[in-house]
Each structure stands twice: as structure tokens, then as C-alpha cells.
Write an enzyme that holds these catalytic residues in place. Structure first.
Site, PDB file in Angstrom:
ATOM      1  NE  ARG A  56      -3.885  -0.249   2.343  1.00  0.00           N
ATOM      2  CZ  ARG A  56      -5.055  -0.392   1.735  1.00  0.00           C
ATOM      3  NH1 ARG A  56      -5.345  -1.493   1.059  1.00  0.00           N
ATOM      4  NH2 ARG A  56      -5.969   0.562   1.790  1.00  0.00           N
ATOM      5  CD  GLU A 168      -8.792  -0.967   0.092  1.00  0.00           C
ATOM      6  OE1 GLU A 168      -8.394  -0.022   0.809  1.00  0.00           O
ATOM      7  OE2 GLU A 168      -8.022  -1.775  -0.467  1.00  0.00           O
TER       8      GLU A 168
END
Length: 212
Positions: A56, A168
Site C-alpha cells: 500500500r 474500498e
């Protein structure tokens, strides 16, 4: 069905989870992105997989305000996520204590947007190169039916089911305390502990079915 969704509208519920030990700081300072907490010690107990967090930190966000995925606070569109399952099964090397002390922070798309920070959405796990990003759910092919299912494993007919369940909602940098609607725990015993930590900041509910 494990929760009622609004299919991308402002009332769509979203779910972040953290360890109970982090709640006092979140109630005081807000919920910060990983890029921030890794540098200032705000996170007292990590439950995330470090290999995934490293991905990430490298995955660029292709739409404004840009940056990398770890510059955003992540929420899922359903509980019982693949990440929660990994914790339950002891698949996170740095955290082996299960889900009992893991607490959901629940909000809605509308409440997060009203809190003031930019909000992006993805159609699957944001670390993947094929993930699409947008500010409006209508511009994405999020599988809302899948978000209501308790089981999300891949099948021959649907080989990317797991990654799509990990779609998400990403909030840039910080969610202030007023961006959170409620907290949810697995048991009443943990709910009682949470209530003593956060006081009247948020209501606390017990939803055992949101856990493995």
C-alpha cells in the site's frame, strides 16, 4: 445477507477495524492513515499484515488527490472481510491474538464526505494494478450483491470474488472523530471495555455475526 447496503449512495455503510488499544487515541486524535501513524507512534497495537501495508505504501493512486494508498484511511463495504478472516486464522505473523479485541468503526459515505476530507472508492483491493479508482460509486463496477454475502471465496465461475469483496472506501489522510458513527464489537464484555475507553464519543453495539 449480513448487512443492508445502499449500493453506493450517501447512506452506504462502510467499515474500518482496529484493535481496542487504539481507540482512546482515535477518540482524541481521529483516525489517521498508515503513512501518518507509522511516523508518529499513534498506533499502539497493529493488527494489519505488514507485507500488505508495504504494498500500500508503493501503490500509486491514479486520481486526485493522488499519493499512495497508505495516504488514505481504508474502509470496506462489508464486515467479515478477507483481512478479518486472515486475523481469525492466525495468518498475520505480527498479530496472533484473534478477533475478540478487534473493533469495527462504522460510518457512511455521506458522513465521511461531510467530515471534509476527499473520499475515493475502488472496485476491489486497492493494491492491485487492475483496481479502478473513482470519487463516485456510479463510475465503478462494485459487486454490491457480494457485499451482502457471508462467504466470499473464489470459485471457478468467479475467480476474483475475494479481491472484489475487498473493494474500498479511501479517506485522504484523516477521519475526524465526528466522521465515525458507531463502534461494533464481537462480545458484550469487549463492548463494556470499549465504552469505558471512549465514553460518550460513540455508541457501542455488539454484532457477533460480523466476526468469524
Amino acid at each position: 445477507m449480513i448487512h443492508a447496503d445502499a449500493r453506493g449512495g450517501e447512506a452506504t455503510r462502510v467499515f474500518h477495524f482496529t484493535h481496542i488499544d487504539n481507540l482512546s487515541t482515535i477518540a482524541r486524535e481521529g483516525l489517521h492513515c498508515d503513512s501518518t501513524v507509522q511516523g508518529n507512534g499513534l498506533l499502539l497495537q497493529e493488527v494489519g499484515n505488514q507485507d500488505i501495508k508495504e504494498l500500500r505504501r508503493r501503490r500509486r493512486v491514479p486520481v486526485p488527490p493522488g499519493g499512495v494508498v497508505s495516504d488514505y484511511v481504508p474502509f470496506y463495504f462489508a464486515p467479515r472481510s478477507p483481512m478479518m478472516f486472515a486475523i481469525h486464522k492466525g495468518k498475520v505473523p505480527t498479530y496472533q491474538k484473534g478477533c475478540d479485541d478487534v473493533v469495527y468503526l462504522v460510518s457512511t459515505l455521506g458522513q465521511l464526505r461531510a467530515a471534509g476530507q476527499p473520499v475515493l472508492l475502488t472496485d476491489r483491493n486497492a493494491t492491485l494494478a487492475v483496481a479502478a479508482f473513482a470519487t463516485d460509486a456510479g463510475d465503478l463496477r462494485i459487486d454490491w450483491d457480494l457485499m451482502g454475502e457471508p462467504i466470499w471465496k473464489n470459485t471457478d465461475e468467479y475467480p476474483d470474488r475475494r479481491e472484489k469483496r475487498m473493494a474500498e472506501c479511501l479517506v485522504h489522510r484523516l477521519v475526524e472523530p465526528n466522521g465515525i458513527r458507531a463502534l461494533v464489537t464481537k462480545t458484550q464484555a469487549v463492548a463494556d471495555r470499549v465504552g469505558r475507553l471512549v465514553g460518550a464519543t460513540w455508541p457501542v453495539y455488539v454484532r457477533g455475526g460480523w466476526y468469524f
